[in-house]
Design an enzyme around this catalytic site. Sequence first.
Site, PDB file in Angstrom:
ATOM      1  N   HIS A  43       0.862  -1.187   0.000  1.00 14.19           N
ATOM      2  CA  HIS A  43       0.000   0.000   0.000  1.00 14.19           C
ATOM      3  C   HIS A  43       0.897   1.235   0.000  1.00 14.19           C
ATOM      4  CE1 HIS A  43      -3.823   2.081   1.745  1.00 14.19           C
ATOM      5  NE2 HIS A  43      -3.090   2.935   1.054  1.00 14.19           N
ATOM      6  N   GLU A  70      -2.655  -1.707  -3.282  1.00 14.19           N
ATOM      7  CA  GLU A  70      -3.833  -1.022  -2.782  1.00 14.19           C
ATOM      8  C   GLU A  70      -3.521   0.430  -2.493  1.00 14.19           C
ATOM      9  OE1 GLU A  70      -4.863  -3.414   0.623  1.00 14.19           O
ATOM     10  OE2 GLU A  70      -3.656  -2.174   1.975  1.00 14.19           O
ATOM     11  N   HIS A 190      -8.105  -6.522   7.323  1.00 13.97           N
ATOM     12  CA  HIS A 190      -7.951  -5.555   8.413  1.00 13.97           C
ATOM     13  C   HIS A 190      -8.221  -6.220   9.752  1.00 13.97           C
ATOM     14  CE1 HIS A 190      -7.041  -1.265   9.057  1.00 13.97           C
ATOM     15  NE2 HIS A 190      -7.560  -1.499  10.245  1.00 13.97           N
TER      16      HIS A 190
END
Length: 238
Positions: A43, A70, A190
């Site tokens: 990310h 991401e 997450h």
Amino acid sequence: MTNLSVNINKVATIRNARGGNVPDILKVAQDCEQFGADGITVHPRPDERHIRRSDVINLRPILRTEFNIEGYPSPEFIELVLQVKPHQVTLVPDSPDQITSNAGWDTKANLEFLSNILDTFNHAGIRTSIFVAADPEMVEYAAKAGADRVELYTAPYAEIYPTSPEKAIEPFLTAARKAKELGIGLNAGHDLNLENLAYLCKQIPWLDEVSIGHALICDALYLGLKETIIAYKNCLKQ
């Protein structure tokens, strides 16, 4: 079996804290693959506080499993993804200064915005995923926008799981069934860890992929990277 994509942002955070190239991001990614990971997630953020643009570019040719990038679809992010052409791009609604992703897209309110971006990536042959809350309507509008998959934001599940697994999984089952009904793929991520991951996958056996970074790297401090990846993979077995 659900695939495990290892997010290596935290490894880059350790490297950047000291400078130099220890730990070596490229080697860690290759080791994760060797130890059984099905993919690598990064990310990159505008301030490059962990994964750098150069890391993303250098990782692409050496990886042998799936590469997932991401991030928020800024012009710079879109340019990087189109240059690297990963297997998958996951769109998250983060502001540049967020510590971590903490909410999913409002796919209904952002339908036109997301549709245009997804169209760009789809035409480039990159599988697309949108980060959403466990809300059937958000899943539905992600599909309308043209996403190949959705990634369910699982922090609420992880928060409730220790006291009530059945209550924790309920909205995720509803959202997962909606994705299945619409014929789009399903990811999750997450705050997933060795305590709550197996139950999630048992209840939603059609889950395509989980992306795990923080908890996995923390566990690796005690168990070692190889044993940690094996442990997470065991959680994914049905």
